[in-house]
Design an enzyme around this catalytic site. Structure first.
Site, PDB file in Angstrom:
ATOM      1  CB  SER A 155      -0.885   0.040   1.246  1.00 43.21           C
ATOM      2  OG  SER A 155      -1.644  -1.135   1.357  1.00 43.21           O
TER       3      SER A 155
HETATM    4  N1  SAH Z   1       0.037  -4.934   4.136  1.00 42.62           N
HETATM    5  C1  SAH Z   1       0.743  -5.327   2.942  1.00 42.62           C
HETATM    6  C2  SAH Z   1      -0.064  -5.040   1.694  1.00 42.62           C
HETATM    7  C3  SAH Z   1      -0.596  -6.281   1.208  1.00 42.62           C
HETATM    8  S1  SAH Z   1      -1.609  -6.284  -0.246  1.00 42.62           S
HETATM    9  C4  SAH Z   1       2.107  -4.718   2.851  1.00 42.62           C
HETATM   10  O1  SAH Z   1       2.469  -3.873   3.669  1.00 42.62           O
HETATM   11  O2  SAH Z   1       2.834  -5.131   1.961  1.00 42.62           O
HETATM   12  C5  SAH Z   1      -2.840  -7.435   0.315  1.00 42.62           C
HETATM   13  C6  SAH Z   1      -2.338  -8.798   0.679  1.00 42.62           C
HETATM   14  O3  SAH Z   1      -3.475  -9.550   1.087  1.00 42.62           O
HETATM   15  C7  SAH Z   1      -1.680  -9.561  -0.469  1.00 42.62           C
HETATM   16  O4  SAH Z   1      -0.398  -9.945  -0.084  1.00 42.62           O
HETATM   17  C8  SAH Z   1      -2.616 -10.773  -0.663  1.00 42.62           C
HETATM   18  O5  SAH Z   1      -1.924 -11.945  -1.024  1.00 42.62           O
HETATM   19  C9  SAH Z   1      -3.244 -10.898   0.718  1.00 42.62           C
HETATM   20  N2  SAH Z   1      -4.507 -11.639   0.739  1.00 42.62           N
HETATM   21  C10 SAH Z   1      -5.501 -11.663  -0.186  1.00 42.62           C
HETATM   22  N3  SAH Z   1      -6.499 -12.462   0.211  1.00 42.62           N
HETATM   23  C11 SAH Z   1      -6.128 -12.998   1.398  1.00 42.62           C
HETATM   24  C12 SAH Z   1      -6.730 -13.916   2.315  1.00 42.62           C
HETATM   25  N4  SAH Z   1      -7.915 -14.491   2.061  1.00 42.62           N
HETATM   26  N5  SAH Z   1      -6.061 -14.214   3.439  1.00 42.62           N
HETATM   27  C13 SAH Z   1      -4.847 -13.656   3.708  1.00 42.62           C
HETATM   28  N6  SAH Z   1      -4.234 -12.780   2.889  1.00 42.62           N
HETATM   29  C14 SAH Z   1      -4.864 -12.453   1.744  1.00 42.62           C
END
Ligand code: SAH
Length: 207
Positions: free
Chosen positions: A60
């Protein structure tokens, strides 16, 4: 200019715009975002925008992490559940506020979870706990949490995650199937959620 100088200049701009809580500001000044982004993207680490981190996912934008950290209004020692570890950057920012041993994060992709663990350990946040799995189930072993947040968009807060937050605790996440709104909800004694909305946002969808 060093990474640290660039990070401070970015945070100066965020503070001027967002009126951040001092704990959020300190966390944003401390966590080395460039260590969390892929090596080829380091030069862009202190621009205020999302960046690709592999597996079709993104880290993000810094202002979004700062705003979400502010909205959670965490205290040191609060137990926090994160759904969507990604590269681990947001978890590290949360860890700066509550302490790394109080952060539990679930990531859907094994690869990302493993890489996030390595990066968190390398940057001094090794006590953050990362689970590879489906965040819709939360992480019951460490419940109840004082707060839980999603970094991927869902149509609603997953019921298991709501269950794992204590009464009086807070939930936060981008909700909506098309247009998403950042929603914060306070959990009442009877399990009900009192919601407030914090503008339109764009996150990758929860799987
Ligand atoms: N907070 C993160 C941003 C992640 S983007 C950072 O600082 O990098 C959102 C993330 O959610 C992705 O890595 C994706 O793989 C994960 N995601 C999507 N669906 C999910 C689920 N059902 N359970 C756990 N993670 C999930």
């Amino acid at each position: 200019m060093s990474f640290e100088q660039r990070r401070n200049e970015l945070v100066d701009r965020l503070v001027a715009r967002e009126n951040l809580d001092p704990a959020t500001e300190a966390a944003m000044r401390t966590v080395p975002r460039h260590e969390f982004v892929p090596e080829g993207k380091r030069n862009a680490a202190y621009a205020d925008r999302p960046l690709p981190i592999g597996e079709g996912q993104t880290i993000s934008a810094p202002h979004m992490v700062a705003i979400m950290t502010d909205l959670l209004a965490l205290d040191p020692g609060d137990e926090v559940l994160e759904i969507g570890t990604g590269c681990g950057y947001h978890a590290a920012v949360t860890a700066e506020v509550v302490g790394p041993e109080h952060v539990y994060s679930v990531e859907f992709h094994d690869e990302l979870a493993e890489r996030a663990r390595e990066t968190l350990a390398r940057t001094g946040y090794g006590e953050v706990s990362v689970l590879a799995g489906d965040g819709r189930a939360g992480w019951p072993e460490h419940a109840p949490y004082d707060a839980a947040y999603l970094t991927c968009a869902a149509s609603n807060f997953p019921p298991a995650v709501v269950d794992q937050v204590r009464a009086g605790g807070v939930l936060l996440g981008p909700l909506g199937d098309g247009r998403q709104v950042l929603v914060r909800a306070l959990k009442g004694e009877d399990g009900s959620l009192e919601r407030d909305r914090h503008g339109h946002v764009r996150f990758v969808p929860l799987k």
